[in-house]
Each structure stands twice: as structure tokens, then as C-alpha cells.
Design an enzyme around this catalytic site. Structure first.
Site, PDB file in Angstrom:
ATOM      1  N   ASP A   1     -66.952  26.502  -9.954  1.00  0.00           N
ATOM      2  CA  ASP A   1     -68.273  27.095 -10.195  1.00  0.00           C
ATOM      3  C   ASP A   1     -69.114  26.050 -10.908  1.00  0.00           C
ATOM      4  O   ASP A   1     -68.989  25.842 -12.109  1.00  0.00           O
ATOM      5  CB  ASP A   1     -68.118  28.360 -11.038  1.00  0.00           C
ATOM      6  CG  ASP A   1     -69.450  29.059 -11.298  1.00  0.00           C
ATOM      7  OD1 ASP A   1     -70.419  28.772 -10.570  1.00  0.00           O
ATOM      8  OD2 ASP A   1     -69.511  29.887 -12.222  1.00  0.00           O
TER       9      ASP A   1
ATOM     10  N   THR B   1     -75.116  22.534 -16.333  1.00  0.00           N
ATOM     11  CA  THR B   1     -74.632  21.704 -17.432  1.00  0.00           C
ATOM     12  C   THR B   1     -73.120  21.516 -17.440  1.00  0.00           C
ATOM     13  O   THR B   1     -72.625  20.597 -18.071  1.00  0.00           O
ATOM     14  CB  THR B   1     -75.054  22.307 -18.791  1.00  0.00           C
ATOM     15  OG1 THR B   1     -74.524  23.636 -18.889  1.00  0.00           O
ATOM     16  CG2 THR B   1     -76.565  22.359 -18.894  1.00  0.00           C
TER      17      THR B   1
ATOM     18  N   LYS C   1     -67.041  25.167 -14.187  1.00  0.00           N
ATOM     19  CA  LYS C   1     -65.861  25.971 -14.493  1.00  0.00           C
ATOM     20  C   LYS C   1     -64.891  25.905 -13.319  1.00  0.00           C
ATOM     21  O   LYS C   1     -65.318  25.856 -12.158  1.00  0.00           O
ATOM     22  CB  LYS C   1     -66.260  27.424 -14.758  1.00  0.00           C
ATOM     23  CG  LYS C   1     -67.067  27.633 -16.017  1.00  0.00           C
ATOM     24  CD  LYS C   1     -67.459  29.087 -16.202  1.00  0.00           C
ATOM     25  CE  LYS C   1     -68.580  29.477 -15.287  1.00  0.00           C
ATOM     26  NZ  LYS C   1     -69.129  30.839 -15.572  1.00  0.00           N
TER      27      LYS C   1
ATOM     28  N   TYR D   1     -79.969  44.323  -1.893  1.00  0.00           N
ATOM     29  CA  TYR D   1     -80.976  43.465  -2.523  1.00  0.00           C
ATOM     30  C   TYR D   1     -81.956  43.024  -1.441  1.00  0.00           C
ATOM     31  O   TYR D   1     -81.556  42.621  -0.344  1.00  0.00           O
ATOM     32  CB  TYR D   1     -80.253  42.256  -3.119  1.00  0.00           C
ATOM     33  CG  TYR D   1     -80.977  41.490  -4.198  1.00  0.00           C
ATOM     34  CD1 TYR D   1     -81.145  42.022  -5.459  1.00  0.00           C
ATOM     35  CD2 TYR D   1     -81.451  40.199  -3.955  1.00  0.00           C
ATOM     36  CE1 TYR D   1     -81.771  41.301  -6.462  1.00  0.00           C
ATOM     37  CE2 TYR D   1     -82.082  39.473  -4.949  1.00  0.00           C
ATOM     38  CZ  TYR D   1     -82.236  40.022  -6.197  1.00  0.00           C
ATOM     39  OH  TYR D   1     -82.852  39.310  -7.196  1.00  0.00           O
TER      40      TYR D   1
ATOM     41  N   ASP E   1     -73.725  33.419  -9.053  1.00  0.00           N
ATOM     42  CA  ASP E   1     -73.073  34.004 -10.226  1.00  0.00           C
ATOM     43  C   ASP E   1     -73.282  35.514 -10.279  1.00  0.00           C
ATOM     44  O   ASP E   1     -72.357  36.274 -10.579  1.00  0.00           O
ATOM     45  CB  ASP E   1     -73.566  33.336 -11.512  1.00  0.00           C
ATOM     46  CG  ASP E   1     -75.079  33.343 -11.657  1.00  0.00           C
ATOM     47  OD1 ASP E   1     -75.788  33.648 -10.669  1.00  0.00           O
ATOM     48  OD2 ASP E   1     -75.566  33.020 -12.762  1.00  0.00           O
ATOM     49  N   ARG E   2     -74.490  35.968  -9.962  1.00  0.00           N
ATOM     50  CA  ARG E   2     -74.763  37.406  -9.973  1.00  0.00           C
ATOM     51  C   ARG E   2     -73.935  38.117  -8.907  1.00  0.00           C
ATOM     52  O   ARG E   2     -73.347  39.183  -9.166  1.00  0.00           O
ATOM     53  CB  ARG E   2     -76.253  37.670  -9.743  1.00  0.00           C
ATOM     54  CG  ARG E   2     -77.170  37.115 -10.831  1.00  0.00           C
ATOM     55  CD  ARG E   2     -78.622  37.398 -10.513  1.00  0.00           C
ATOM     56  NE  ARG E   2     -78.925  38.833 -10.595  1.00  0.00           N
ATOM     57  CZ  ARG E   2     -80.052  39.364 -10.128  1.00  0.00           C
ATOM     58  NH1 ARG E   2     -80.957  38.601  -9.527  1.00  0.00           N
ATOM     59  NH2 ARG E   2     -80.279  40.657 -10.247  1.00  0.00           N
TER      60      ARG E   2
ATOM     61  N   THR F   1     -77.117  31.513 -19.977  1.00  0.00           N
ATOM     62  CA  THR F   1     -78.428  30.871 -20.079  1.00  0.00           C
ATOM     63  C   THR F   1     -79.538  31.919 -19.970  1.00  0.00           C
ATOM     64  O   THR F   1     -80.497  31.914 -20.739  1.00  0.00           O
ATOM     65  CB  THR F   1     -78.595  29.817 -18.977  1.00  0.00           C
ATOM     66  OG1 THR F   1     -77.537  28.863 -19.085  1.00  0.00           O
ATOM     67  CG2 THR F   1     -79.925  29.101 -19.128  1.00  0.00           C
TER      68      THR F   1
END
Length: 240
Positions: free
Chosen positions: A7, A11, A14, A85, A94-95, A118
Site C-alpha cells: 500500500d 509519505t 505499508k 458511489y 484506501d477507502r 492524513t
């Protein structure tokens, strides 16, 4: 069957190593030669397949056979939940992974995922089957930075793990209360609004600042630090 999850954020990166459904190892890649993905592959591989979710366009996975089948996170992938959505092509990986992770951890339940990173992201999974969307709000560090940047005299502060007193008795204390207690109040208020629409709503907390949001409501709260990685693993399983 061993699989690797990467992931890649703005910055840091992971990683997670799964043996079947068991999370065997996870951590962060700091960018040094000894900690790049090819080193992870040599340490834990070979892998049957690798999931790569990245917010950057750079190439971090080499052509090594140790990675197995490399699947890149993209719009239109097979998922265990229905996405309603309206702009799925703009949905952050990520969501989406968080919602799929919630499905894995808390199936058949209506769950609000709060990812305190963040940005603070609130994403709703209805009855374990449907993802309509959620809310994106500035994160803790972002709120501190904005007060410093857009004023002449407020200092630059970094987040701390403790919840500050409600009444700040200094400028720093007042800022810390405003940011942290303000974010907690925001989260509590949003939860109450969600809870009026969806009864018996559960909460899953994840993200680096998740600890600041524990105990804010009297509801079933799960803390899942590896929720995003778990969700990416499930998505990999459905598209491998």
C-alpha cells in the site's frame, strides 16, 4: 498460499504478508535499499501473487518472479460488496479497501469505518453488502498545519497521542483542545447522525490517530490497525 500486499502512500509504504487468511507479517518500508519491496520478496517470498495499491505513478515492484502475479488496484475490480458511489473512478483505494476490510471483519452488519489518517474518512457499509460513500474531513496533523499556516502568530504543533484537557490554559493547550476535542466532537456528532438512519451501527477505527477516537460513543467499537491491508488482501483474492 502466500500473498504480498503493498500500500504505497504519499509519505510511506505499508506492506503485509499473508499465509492464507493469516496475517504473518506487516510493517512499513522506509525507502532504504534493505527495505524495498524486492528485499521483502527475498525475505518472505516467493509469493503466489502481489497486490499493489499506489497513489503515485512510480514503479516500485520489479519484474522479479518472487512477486508472482502482480495485481494493481484499479476501478472496476471484482468486489464482495456492491458499490453505489456515484463516481467510483475517483474513489481512493484506501477507502474502498477499508470498506472491504469491514465486510471481512464484520459481515452482515452496518458499519461506519473511521480512518483517522492524513484525512479523517468516514465510510459506511450497509448491512455488509452496500457501500454508498461517506465523508472526508481534515486530519489531526492537517488541522494543526492549517492554523499555523493561515495565521501570523499561532505556533506549529505536531499531534500527540493523549487527549488534551477540554479547557486549554495556554495558546498551545487551546489549539490542542480545539483540534483533538473538536475532531472527536465532530466524529461523535456524525456518528449520531448516521445512527439515526442506521440502527445498531458498529464502528471500526483505523489509521495512525485512531487511538484519539476510542471511547467517544457508547457503541460497538473495533480497533483494526491493519484494516486497509486486510481489505486489499480480500480484493486480491477476488481478482487473482
Amino acid at each position: 498460499m502466500r500473498k504480498l500486499i503493498l500500500d504505497v502512500g504519499n509519505t510511506r509504504t505499508k506492506f503485509a504478508v499473508f499465509d492464507g487468511d493469516v496475517l504473518a507479517e506487516s510493517g512499513f518500508l522506509k525507502g532504504s535499499a534493505a527495505e524495498r519491496p524486492d528485499h521483502i520478496a527475498r525475505m518472505y517470498g516467493p509469493f503466489y501473487s502481489t497486490m499493489l495499491a499506489s497513489v503515485t505513478s512510480g514503479e516500485i515492484v520489479t519484474g522479479s518472479e518472487l512477486f508472482g502475479n502482480v495485481v494493481r488496484m484499479r476501478s472496476g475490480m471484482k468486489l464482495p460488496v456492491k458499490i453505489t458511489y456515484k463516481t467510483p473512478e475517483t474513489l481512493g483505494s484506501d477507502r474502498l479497501a477499508n470498506v472491504v476490510g469491514a465486510w471481512k471483519i464484520n459481515p452482515e452488519r452496518t458499519t461506519l469505518v473511521i480512518d483517522a489518517g492524513t484525512c479523517i474518512k468516514y465510510d459506511l457499509l450497509i448491512a455488509g453488502t452496500e457501500y454508498p460513500g461517506g465523508i472526508i474531513s481534515p486530519g489531526i496533523a492537517m488541522r494543526f498545519k492549517s492554523m499555523n499556516r493561515y495565521t501570523d502568530k499561532l505556533p506549529s504543533l505536531k499531534p500527540e497521542p493523549e487527549i488534551p484537557p477540554l479547557v486549554g490554559q495556554s495558546t498551545e493547550g487551546s489549539m490542542r483542545s480545539g483540534v483533538v476535542n473538536g475532531a472527536r466532537a465532530e466524529a461523535r456528532g456524525l456518528f449520531e447522525q448516521f445512527n439515526t438512519l442506521y440502527k445498531e451501527l458498529d464502528i471500526i477505527l483505523t489509521g495512525g490517530d485512531a487511538g484519539l477516537f476510542e471511547g467517544m460513543v457508547k457503541s460497538a467499537i473495533f480497533v483494526a490497525p491493519t484494516l486497509t491491508l486486510t481489505g486489499l488482501k480480500v480484493i486480491l483474492d477476488h481478482n487473482d
